[in-house]
Design a protein around this motif. Sequence first.
Motif, PDB file in Angstrom:
ATOM      1  N   PHE A   9       0.821  -1.214   0.000  1.00 31.42           N
ATOM      2  CA  PHE A   9       0.000   0.000   0.000  1.00 31.42           C
ATOM      3  C   PHE A   9       0.855   1.263   0.000  1.00 31.42           C
ATOM      4  CE2 PHE A   9      -2.634  -3.292   2.059  1.00 31.42           C
ATOM      5  CZ  PHE A   9      -3.556  -3.454   1.037  1.00 31.42           C
ATOM      6  N   ASN A  10       0.633   2.168   0.955  1.00 37.83           N
ATOM      7  CA  ASN A  10       1.329   3.460   0.963  1.00 37.83           C
ATOM      8  C   ASN A  10       2.485   3.490   1.955  1.00 37.83           C
ATOM      9  OD1 ASN A  10      -0.219   3.420   3.279  1.00 37.83           O
ATOM     10  ND2 ASN A  10      -0.749   5.587   3.179  1.00 37.83           N
ATOM     11  N   ARG A  11       3.101   2.372   2.192  1.00 39.77           N
ATOM     12  CA  ARG A  11       4.201   2.311   3.156  1.00 39.77           C
ATOM     13  C   ARG A  11       5.548   2.416   2.449  1.00 39.77           C
ATOM     14  NH1 ARG A  11       0.192  -0.883   5.066  1.00 39.77           N
ATOM     15  NH2 ARG A  11      -0.510  -0.445   7.179  1.00 39.77           N
ATOM     16  N   LEU A  85       9.567   0.980   8.850  1.00 42.77           N
ATOM     17  CA  LEU A  85       8.451   1.141   7.929  1.00 42.77           C
ATOM     18  C   LEU A  85       7.623   2.344   8.380  1.00 42.77           C
ATOM     19  CD1 LEU A  85       7.141  -2.481   7.358  1.00 42.77           C
ATOM     20  CD2 LEU A  85       7.842  -0.880   5.590  1.00 42.77           C
ATOM     21  N   PHE A  86       7.354   3.257   7.455  1.00 44.72           N
ATOM     22  CA  PHE A  86       6.532   4.429   7.724  1.00 44.72           C
ATOM     23  C   PHE A  86       5.429   4.502   6.680  1.00 44.72           C
ATOM     24  CE2 PHE A  86      10.457   5.692   9.801  1.00 44.72           C
ATOM     25  CZ  PHE A  86      10.011   6.369  10.923  1.00 44.72           C
ATOM     26  N   ARG A  87       4.334   5.123   7.024  1.00 46.88           N
ATOM     27  CA  ARG A  87       3.310   5.442   6.039  1.00 46.88           C
ATOM     28  C   ARG A  87       3.789   6.675   5.287  1.00 46.88           C
ATOM     29  NH1 ARG A  87      -0.669   3.534   9.992  1.00 46.88           N
ATOM     30  NH2 ARG A  87      -1.766   1.821   8.955  1.00 46.88           N
ATOM     31  N   ASP A  88       3.384   6.783   4.045  1.00 45.56           N
ATOM     32  CA  ASP A  88       3.790   7.910   3.209  1.00 45.56           C
ATOM     33  C   ASP A  88       3.436   9.243   3.860  1.00 45.56           C
ATOM     34  OD1 ASP A  88       4.774   9.195   0.878  1.00 45.56           O
ATOM     35  OD2 ASP A  88       2.743   9.299   0.066  1.00 45.56           O
ATOM     36  N   GLU A  89       2.256   9.335   4.464  1.00 45.86           N
ATOM     37  CA  GLU A  89       1.838  10.609   5.072  1.00 45.86           C
ATOM     38  C   GLU A  89       2.607  10.951   6.349  1.00 45.86           C
ATOM     39  OE1 GLU A  89      -1.296   7.473   6.153  1.00 45.86           O
ATOM     40  OE2 GLU A  89      -0.400   8.160   4.309  1.00 45.86           O
ATOM     41  N   ASP A  90       3.368   9.990   6.910  1.00 37.69           N
ATOM     42  CA  ASP A  90       4.183  10.263   8.100  1.00 37.69           C
ATOM     43  C   ASP A  90       5.489  10.968   7.767  1.00 37.69           C
ATOM     44  OD1 ASP A  90       2.260   9.087   9.673  1.00 37.69           O
ATOM     45  OD2 ASP A  90       3.271   7.141   9.774  1.00 37.69           O
TER      46      ASP A  90
END
Length: 98
Positions: A9-11, A85-90
């Motif tokens: 996904f967005n990670r 691992l981070f979410r894109d929005e982070d």
Amino acid sequence: MMKRLVPTFNRILVQRVIQPAKTESGILLPEKASKLNSGKVIAVGAGSRDKDGKLIPVSVKEGDTVLLPEYGGTQVKLGEKEYHLFRDEDVLGTLHED
């Protein structure tokens, strides 16, 4: 056997940049001096989907240097190396050389 982690996904998978403890001339730097939470993007997911099902791509790409929040992310250890691992929005932003 080599392990490779592909985020979903967005990670994004990031390897944190370790700041040097001393300068090239040998001057020791205080631990808190110029502490910048940055990392190199190792891998990215395909992105997430909006309510209509359209793909929203991740805003960074492999090889980018990003500014990260002080806390957060999920620590992952592959072999001897440590990743997060981070979410894109982070991600707070990208860093560029002038």
